[in-house]
Design an enzyme around this catalytic site. Structure first.
Site, mmCIF file in Angstrom:
data_model
loop_
_atom_site.group_PDB
_atom_site.id
_atom_site.type_symbol
_atom_site.label_atom_id
_atom_site.label_comp_id
_atom_site.label_asym_id
_atom_site.label_seq_id
_atom_site.Cartn_x
_atom_site.Cartn_y
_atom_site.Cartn_z
ATOM 1 C CE LYS A 36 0.544 1.426 4.797
ATOM 2 N NZ LYS A 36 1.699 2.679 4.931
ATOM 3 C CG ASP A 87 -1.430 0.468 8.241
ATOM 4 O OD1 ASP A 87 -2.041 1.330 8.957
ATOM 5 O OD2 ASP A 87 -0.275 -0.014 8.177
#
Length: 283
Positions: free
Chosen positions: A12, A137
């Protein structure tokens, strides 16, 4: 016995990252935009019937008990029938501590993969809740959509972002997240904005509040940002060490990447709004 399942664990980027406050428990309140890349680790899950959880590919410098993939399997096993086990093999391509979310992504891939292999039938909401206990996350990787995130990064609103080509550079240094967040020079009180305003401003206005501290502490990061910044707005993902810049065409990204080798390890990757993990699982 069900055959092995091989799945991607994508990287990401934090396209923007604002620190808008500090909570009484010491955690920082964030506003960030998550976007996936088609740059991935690869995880192979081989089911076992002896109830054992075996990490076939330990990571250098990471104790097995600290490996998020194994910790995710342990957490999910509590909800599985007796005898459910797995061997986990990780083809590690994402750098440790690079700000690309590799450990969190590994955990999410294990959660979704074992949910399928062990036929547990847990929803994404349930898996995201399990994942949050492993790291802030993890939920975005579980849910598999680009997202505007608030809180510690766990309150997610799906968004659609442009999907350019990115040049990503890892400058070969290990950034201490604790050191960055503990630095007295870190900006901690950026005025909050809403998602609509952030998206309206666009990539030319996005920034990372950690960048100034990381630049000062790690000159190779500053050098890589300087190189990319000659060609496009360059940014830091997470607390680093990876930096990135977006380009509209693959040919542009390739041209910039070819001359970037002196600044570290270089990748070209496409931005994604739907996680490659979910694509692989057909979700």
């Amino acid at each position: 016995m069900t055959a092995s399942l091989t799945l991607p664990a994508p990287a990401k980027l934090n396209r923007t990252l604002h620190i808008v406050g500090r909570r009484p428990d010491g955690y920082h309140e964030l506003q960030t935009l998550f976007q996936f890349l088609d740059l991935c680790d690869e995880i192979t899950l081989t089911p076992r019937v002896d109830g054992r959880l075996v990490l076939e590919s330990p990571l250098d410098g990471v104790a097995d008990d600290d490996n998020l993939a194994l910790r995710a399997a342990r957490r999910l096993q509590r909800l599985a029938p007796a005898g459910c086990g797995v061997s986990i093999e990780i083809d590690k391509r994402l750098p440790l501590g690079g700000g690309l979310g590799g450990g969190s992504s590994n955990a999410a891939t294990v959660l979704l993969g074992l949910n399928a292999l062990w036929r547990l039938g847990l929803s994404l909401d349930e898996l995201a809740t399990l994942g949050l206990a492993l790291g802030a996350d993890v939920p975005v990787f579980v849910r598999g959509r680009s997202a505007w995130a608030e809180g510690v990064g766990d309150r997610l609103t799906p968004v659609q972002l442009a999907t350019p080509w990115f040049v990503v550079i890892h400058p070969g240094v290990s950034v201490s997240t604790a050191g960055v967040f503990g630095d007295p020079e870190l900006t901690r009180h950026t005025p909050p904005i809403n998602m609509a305003r952030a998206l309206q401003g666009g990539a030319s206005t996005w920034r990372n509040d950690c960048e100034a501290v990381v630049r000062a502490r790690y000159p190779p990061v500053a050098s890589a940002l300087g190189y990319l910044g000659r060609y496009a707005p360059a940014g830091l993902t997470g607390t680093g060490a990876c930096v990135f810049a977006a380009f509209p065409h693959a040919s542009d990204a390739r041209r910039i990447a070819q001359a970037a080798g002196e600044y570290g390890t270089v990748w070209i990757a496409r931005g994604c709004n739907h996680s490659p993990l979910h694509e692989a699982l057909g979700g």
